[in-house]
Design a protein around this motif. Structure first.
Motif, PDB file in Angstrom:
ATOM      1  N   ALA A 104      37.779  24.744  46.254  1.00 24.96           N
ATOM      2  CA  ALA A 104      37.350  24.694  47.648  1.00 24.96           C
ATOM      3  C   ALA A 104      36.387  23.526  47.804  1.00 24.96           C
ATOM      4  CB  ALA A 104      36.690  26.002  48.066  1.00 24.96           C
ATOM      5  N   ASN A 105      36.374  22.919  48.975  1.00 25.54           N
ATOM      6  CA  ASN A 105      35.499  21.777  49.210  1.00 25.54           C
ATOM      7  C   ASN A 105      34.033  22.212  49.187  1.00 25.54           C
ATOM      8  OD1 ASN A 105      35.180  19.020  49.668  1.00 25.54           O
ATOM      9  ND2 ASN A 105      34.965  19.327  51.876  1.00 25.54           N
ATOM     10  N   ASP A 106      33.203  21.373  48.556  1.00 26.41           N
ATOM     11  CA  ASP A 106      31.769  21.659  48.432  1.00 26.41           C
ATOM     12  C   ASP A 106      31.556  23.019  47.779  1.00 26.41           C
ATOM     13  OD1 ASP A 106      29.086  21.152  48.628  1.00 26.41           O
ATOM     14  OD2 ASP A 106      28.904  21.859  50.696  1.00 26.41           O
ATOM     15  N   ASP A 107      32.386  23.308  46.801  1.00 27.94           N
ATOM     16  CA  ASP A 107      32.325  24.598  46.114  1.00 27.94           C
ATOM     17  C   ASP A 107      32.882  24.394  44.711  1.00 27.94           C
ATOM     18  OD1 ASP A 107      32.134  27.239  45.436  1.00 27.94           O
ATOM     19  OD2 ASP A 107      33.526  27.971  46.963  1.00 27.94           O
ATOM     20  N   LYS A 108      32.459  25.177  43.780  1.00 27.92           N
ATOM     21  CA  LYS A 108      32.931  25.033  42.415  1.00 27.92           C
ATOM     22  C   LYS A 108      34.375  25.512  42.280  1.00 27.92           C
ATOM     23  CE  LYS A 108      28.518  25.002  40.009  1.00 27.92           C
ATOM     24  NZ  LYS A 108      27.763  25.507  38.840  1.00 27.92           N
ATOM     25  N   VAL A 109      35.011  25.034  41.212  1.00 31.63           N
ATOM     26  CA  VAL A 109      36.393  25.394  40.901  1.00 31.63           C
ATOM     27  C   VAL A 109      36.391  26.679  40.085  1.00 31.63           C
ATOM     28  CG1 VAL A 109      38.476  24.665  39.668  1.00 31.63           C
ATOM     29  CG2 VAL A 109      37.145  23.003  40.989  1.00 31.63           C
ATOM     30  N   MET A 110      37.362  27.574  40.381  1.00 29.42           N
ATOM     31  CA  MET A 110      37.451  28.855  39.682  1.00 29.42           C
ATOM     32  C   MET A 110      38.720  28.902  38.831  1.00 29.42           C
ATOM     33  SD  MET A 110      34.776  30.598  40.382  1.00 29.42           S
ATOM     34  CE  MET A 110      35.383  32.034  39.497  1.00 29.42           C
ATOM     35  N   LEU A 111      38.585  29.394  37.595  1.00 31.99           N
ATOM     36  CA  LEU A 111      39.705  29.635  36.692  1.00 31.99           C
ATOM     37  C   LEU A 111      39.873  31.135  36.536  1.00 31.99           C
ATOM     38  CD1 LEU A 111      41.803  28.320  34.776  1.00 31.99           C
ATOM     39  CD2 LEU A 111      40.110  28.553  32.951  1.00 31.99           C
ATOM     40  N   TRP A 112      41.137  31.639  36.764  1.00 31.59           N
ATOM     41  CA  TRP A 112      41.417  33.072  36.752  1.00 31.59           C
ATOM     42  C   TRP A 112      42.550  33.367  35.762  1.00 31.59           C
ATOM     43  CZ3 TRP A 112      38.472  35.209  40.858  1.00 31.59           C
ATOM     44  CH2 TRP A 112      38.110  34.314  41.876  1.00 31.59           C
ATOM     45  N   ARG A 113      42.563  34.592  35.278  1.00 29.01           N
ATOM     46  CA  ARG A 113      43.728  35.095  34.541  1.00 29.01           C
ATOM     47  C   ARG A 113      44.696  35.695  35.549  1.00 29.01           C
ATOM     48  NH1 ARG A 113      40.087  37.120  30.441  1.00 29.01           N
ATOM     49  NH2 ARG A 113      40.097  39.134  31.536  1.00 29.01           N
ATOM     50  N   SER A 114      45.933  35.270  35.497  1.00 28.80           N
ATOM     51  CA  SER A 114      46.899  35.761  36.483  1.00 28.80           C
ATOM     52  C   SER A 114      47.411  37.152  36.152  1.00 28.80           C
ATOM     53  CB  SER A 114      48.077  34.785  36.609  1.00 28.80           C
ATOM     54  OG  SER A 114      48.713  34.607  35.358  1.00 28.80           O
ATOM     55  N   GLY A 115      47.238  37.597  34.927  1.00 28.75           N
ATOM     56  CA  GLY A 115      47.700  38.937  34.582  1.00 28.75           C
ATOM     57  C   GLY A 115      46.931  40.023  35.300  1.00 28.75           C
ATOM     58  N   ASP A 116      45.573  39.910  35.345  1.00 36.98           N
ATOM     59  CA  ASP A 116      44.764  40.942  35.979  1.00 36.98           C
ATOM     60  C   ASP A 116      43.840  40.415  37.078  1.00 36.98           C
ATOM     61  OD1 ASP A 116      42.915  39.526  34.487  1.00 36.98           O
ATOM     62  OD2 ASP A 116      42.620  41.116  33.005  1.00 36.98           O
ATOM     63  N   GLY A 117      43.802  39.079  37.263  1.00 38.74           N
ATOM     64  CA  GLY A 117      42.987  38.508  38.325  1.00 38.74           C
ATOM     65  C   GLY A 117      41.525  38.344  37.974  1.00 38.74           C
ATOM     66  N   ASP A 118      41.148  38.560  36.718  1.00 41.31           N
ATOM     67  CA  ASP A 118      39.746  38.393  36.323  1.00 41.31           C
ATOM     68  C   ASP A 118      39.389  36.909  36.270  1.00 41.31           C
ATOM     69  OD1 ASP A 118      39.418  41.076  36.134  1.00 41.31           O
ATOM     70  OD2 ASP A 118      39.509  41.171  33.947  1.00 41.31           O
ATOM     71  N   SER A 119      38.146  36.586  36.689  1.00 44.87           N
ATOM     72  CA  SER A 119      37.686  35.201  36.632  1.00 44.87           C
ATOM     73  C   SER A 119      37.309  34.845  35.202  1.00 44.87           C
ATOM     74  CB  SER A 119      36.495  34.995  37.558  1.00 44.87           C
ATOM     75  OG  SER A 119      35.405  35.809  37.163  1.00 44.87           O
ATOM     76  N   VAL A 120      37.630  33.609  34.810  1.00 44.17           N
ATOM     77  CA  VAL A 120      37.351  33.128  33.463  1.00 44.17           C
ATOM     78  C   VAL A 120      36.135  32.229  33.458  1.00 44.17           C
ATOM     79  CG1 VAL A 120      38.262  31.805  31.511  1.00 44.17           C
ATOM     80  CG2 VAL A 120      39.778  33.300  32.819  1.00 44.17           C
ATOM     81  N   LYS A 121      36.068  31.277  34.409  1.00 47.17           N
ATOM     82  CA  LYS A 121      34.968  30.316  34.406  1.00 47.17           C
ATOM     83  C   LYS A 121      34.861  29.668  35.779  1.00 47.17           C
ATOM     84  CE  LYS A 121      31.675  28.150  32.209  1.00 47.17           C
ATOM     85  NZ  LYS A 121      30.517  28.871  31.634  1.00 47.17           N
ATOM     86  N   ARG A 122      33.608  29.304  36.129  1.00 45.91           N
ATOM     87  CA  ARG A 122      33.346  28.507  37.320  1.00 45.91           C
ATOM     88  C   ARG A 122      33.003  27.097  36.849  1.00 45.91           C
ATOM     89  NH1 ARG A 122      31.553  29.623  42.645  1.00 45.91           N
ATOM     90  NH2 ARG A 122      31.465  31.843  42.153  1.00 45.91           N
TER      91      ARG A 122
END
Length: 908
Positions: A587-605
């Protein structure tokens, strides 16, 4: 020796040679050889008595002549023999059936004369009436600009634009640019020969043109004219074009001369005539159009095209306008644009109607009098047996031409290879059946088009309604009228099993593609709806342009997996990893998010730069532990920082590498098929190669651009300054150089690659070592794209002129049997092949009919053949440009095949 005895000796030699060449004949070969030798000795003795000094030479020539005569007789006998049983004929009152015609054979010479007379009367009968839209359309287009003195800017541009427009309007085009006198003479001769097939003929010339003593001359680029009296030998007399048209006697001819520019030789001419003269000798049914009135000059123009041609191109596309009204429209436009200084002129003796772009009703109007047949249904006509060279079935041949309305944006063969489809920039969709070349669908408003990853379904969205086409079925388009209306967005899963739509009233809805049963209503979104399928299709992520959160769904039943709501600002970009295990969002002016697609849990910002700029592209690297992004270094005002291609560690969130030198921007990138290397096409015109495991640059290829990889990843195809190169993927060392090639396209399976030069000549290569397979001639300019069928036996090339061409290898049954084993004797090979047969068909060009020999000259690729055809049957092909020849193949010898029980059918 008397002449009678000498003739007997020659006959003995001929028969002995014929007998010696037959397959597996019983009897003594020694007797045959003895008879043959005696005949040759007698010939030699007679020649020695007549001319003692050259007895040996003449004997050798006589032997060679006898050998050739015997060989010809063997071929004739092979073709006349009942190699393949022809369809049985009903018994006639007199005589038997003539093979290949179904007519009764006359018993007497008088009967033969009567049959010939009947055929002649049939050939002289009035030509059959055919729809106007089925007439042959043939054009010769010449544009000359590069004169040594008085060069012109626009004629070659005019010729290119005119050739493209004419092809779009159904013309077969012969195009010449900057032609010499010899090239102009040759091209007009070719044009005249082909025009004899009837229909519509059009000659267009742009360049210098002058008149002398009432004759118009078209000036070639190599002209060296010092005085007016040299025009007749150093420039091209335009009246010769009219003479070719008069000889052809086709229905309508158009001559368009944008050649009324100032005389470049005016100072050395005594007459001082300006412009072009009127052409009073034009044959009946001809319209001659000048860019300006006779005796006046026209402007070369200041834009991409000359003023006259610019107006003509625009008017020709108007549907339903008669040709006379087209030129009237052009005259009005040119007068207006030139302020009355230039007035186009026409001279016409046309009595029938002609439309460049007819409506369907106009295209169905009947015409006669040599109108010709371009594409019309009709019964097949049986032919006698003909010999085919082996190379005709071992090389790709043109199977069809398919005009499209605009440049192609999506396309491909169906997985089964039964259909191929092309979607165009103007949102039209075209679909053809491969084997018959029949159009299955031509939808002008198919809409924004998607092709499912498995190449089974086409999906089009236009004006709120969906069209779905199953390429494995009959290929017909199916409007999905049962779905809600209006649909704002739609997509199909990679497998084609799931259909996702969005409506303002009900939000996202998931359907089963086959049954169109709704599986689930997913959710509404805020703003413009967006969605993304995972590469394997088991996950869907949805969001709106104003949403800071997303939702993750499983696609089997439409159950929600997770709500992804860690963003502060509206989501601008979402990407799945190639293996589908991870999801990355920005998202603009926002950090990038990495997710696991299996359960939707966030991995890292992650933070990609100062101010968290929105990346232009981003991707999870194969190990899933690092993220690559092409992004600004800073988004903070007053100045946006330079672009960088960086890699970030997903555990620490730190940037671990920058893959391009400072100041160098990214044009595009590709991973190798095994994703072990990353290839970067950069703004400095270098190709950077990076190991994905270590992020180390392993090579920099200067003045190079990546084009493609082979499916197995063993070869890399690049474009360099001299042309296309084939590289070994492991060492990046060159294996082959394809000089002069400007583009390359690789088959998705197998080891084939297609390249194109700037003139549209296509070449097929084996990618193992870069060996040339064949050349495909037919396009006027470099192609825009090429598509292969999965089996590699069919190639679809799409030209910049918006004409698609299908090339294919004929389907030959057990073709591998044609190869002779190195340990196999010739006799064994011939015996093994004696029972071999295979159906065969090919698209051929009809060059002309010889009424004396009753044969049609046909051409397939580089191969020419003479096909026997009775006059009454040939009359039905008058004006036809192409046809399909089909029948059964039988083995004849190591280099040739017999096409027996053949049929020549009108092109459907």
């Amino acid at each position: 020796m008397t002449r009678t005895k000498l003739a007997q000796a020659c006959a003995i030699a001929l028969c002995a040679n014929l007998a010696g060449g037959a397959f597996a004949q019983s009897g003594s070969k020694s007797s045959i050889e003895r008879f043959k030798q005696e005949a040759l000795n007698a010939i030699a003795a007679e020649n020695a008595r007549n001319n003692p000094e050259s007895a040996e030479v003449k004997a050798a020539k006589a032997a060679a002549a006898a050998e050739e005569a015997a060989r010809s007789e063997r071929i004739r006998a092979a073709l006349a023999a009942p190699i393949i049983s022809l369809p049985s004929q009903a018994p006639a009152d007199r005589g038997g059936a003539i093979p290949g015609t179904g007519a009764a054979a006359p018993e007497t010479a008088a009967g033969a004369v009567a049959t010939a007379e009947n055929a002649a009367q049939s050939a002289n009968a009035a030509p059959e009436t055919v729809p106007m839209g089925n007439e042959q359309r043939l054009a010769l287009v010449i544009g000359n600009s590069t004169y040594k003195s008085s060069p012109l800017t626009n004629p070659t541009n005019d010729a290119r634009a005119m050739a493209i427009k004419l092809q779009q309007l159904g013309f077969t085009v012969i195009k010449k640019e900057n032609a010499s006198l010899e090239e102009m003479m040759t091209s007009v001769r070719e044009f005249g020969n082909q025009l004899r097939n009837g229909g519509i003929g059009l000659f267009y010339y742009a360049g210098h043109g002058v008149q002398s003593r009432g004759i118009n001359y078209l000036v070639p680029v190599d002209a060296n004219i010092a005085s007016e009296d040299e025009l007749s030998t150093r420039a091209y007399n335009a009246n010769e074009v009219l003479e070719k048209m008069d000889t052809a006697r086709n229905r309508i001819n158009l001559v368009i001369l944008d050649a009324c520019r100032d005389n470049p030789f005016a100072r050395s001419f005594r007459s001082g005539s300006r412009g072009l003269a009127g052409m009073e000798s034009a044959p009946r049914g001809t319209l001659v159009a000048y860019a300006t009135s006779p005796g006046s000059t026209a402007s070369d123009g200041v834009g991409a095209n000359g003023l006259y041609t610019e107006q003509l191109l625009a008017a020709m596309g108007e549907q339903g306008m008669k040709v006379e009204d087209i030129f009237k429209r052009v005259r009005e436009g040119v007068q207006e644009q030139s302020g009355g200084k230039q007035t186009p002129w026409e001279m016409s003796s046309i009595t029938g109607n002609f439309y460049f772009n007819p409506t369907q009703e106009q295209a169905n109007m009947p015409v006669s009098g040599g109108g010709g047949i371009r594409v019309a249904a009709g019964p097949a006509r049986q032919l006698n047996q003909v010999l085919l060279p082996r190379k005709l079935i071992e090389n790709y041949q043109l199977a069809g031409n398919f005009p499209i309305s605009a440049s192609a944006t999506v396309g491909g063969f169906s997985a089964k290879g039964e259909h191929f489809a092309l979607g165009t920039r103007d949102r039209a969709m075209y679909l053809w059946q491969v084997d018959s070349n029949q159009p299955v669908m031509a939808e002008a408003s198919y809409g924004t088009t998607q092709l499912s990853a498995n190449r089974r379904y086409l999906l089009g969205l236009a004006e709120g309604r969906l069209h779905l086409t199953d390429l494995n079925d009959d290929g017909s388009s199916k409007p999905l009228s049962t779905l809600p209306y209006p649909i704002v967005a739609a997509g199909i899963s990679p497998s084609g099993h799931r259909l996702l739509i969005y409506t303002a009233a009900r939000g996202f809805q998931l359907y089963d593609t086959a049954s169109l049963q709704m599986l689930a209503r997913l959710d509404d979104v805020d703003g413009t709806p967006h969605f993304e399928f995972s590469p394997n299709g088991d996950r869907i992520v949805t969001w709106g342009s104003h949403d800071s959160n997303m939702k993750l769904w499983e696609s089997e039943r439409g159950n929600r997996v997770a709500r992804l709501n860690d963003h502060w600002n509206p989501v601008g970009m979402v990407r799945f990893s190639r293996d589908g295990n991870f999801l990355i969002s920005a998202a603009n002016d926002d950090k990038v998010m990495l997710w696991r697609s299996g359960d939707g849990d966030s991995v890292k910002r992650l933070s990609f730069g100062e101010g968290n700029p929105l990346p232009q592209s981003m991707e999870v690297l194969p190990d899933g532990r690092r993220v690559m992004a092409y992004v600004n270094r800073s988004a903070k005002p007053p100045a946006v920082g330079p672009m960088q291609l960086g890699v970030w560690d997903s555990s620490s969130g730190n940037q671990v590498a920058t893959l391009l030198p400072d100041g160098v921007t990214l044009r595009d990138y590709r991973f190798s098929p095994d994703r072990s290397r990353l290839f970067l096409n950069a703004s400095d015109h270098h190709l950077y190669v990076v190991e994905t495991a270590t992020l180390k640059r392993v090579s920099t290829l200067t003045s190079a651009e990546l084009l493609d990889f082979t499916p197995d990843g063993r070869r890399v195809i690049i474009r360099a300054s001299e042309g296309v190169r084939l590289l070994d993927a492991a060492t990046l060392s060159p294996l082959a150089r394809m000089q002069g090639q400007v583009s390359a396209f690789v088959a998705p399976k197998g080891d084939l690659m297609l390249t194109s030069n700037a003139e549209g000549l296509l070449t097929l290569w084996h990618t193992d070592h870069g060996d040339q397979v064949s050349q495909l001639k037919g396009h006027l300019d470099a192609i825009a794209t090429a598509l292969f069928s999965d089996d590699g036996r069919k190639v679809l090339s799409v030209g910049t002129d918006n004409v698609a061409k299908l090339w294919s290898l004929p389907k030959i049954k057990d073709m591998n049997l044609l190869t002779k084993d190195q340990f196999e004797s010739t006799a064994e090979y011939q015996k093994r092949m004696s029972g071999w047969t295979s159906p065969y068909s090919a698209l051929v060009n009809l060059a002309g009919y010889n009424a004396d020999s009753q044969t049609y000259s046909v051409r397939a690729g580089e191969v020419s053949m003479e096909v026997p055809l009775p006059r009454e049957e040939a009359k039905k092909l008058v004006g036809q440009r192409q046809a399909i020849i089909s029948g059964n193949l039988r083995f004849f010898d190591a280099e040739q095949l017999v096409l027996a029980d053949a049929k020549l059918a009108r092109l459907q």
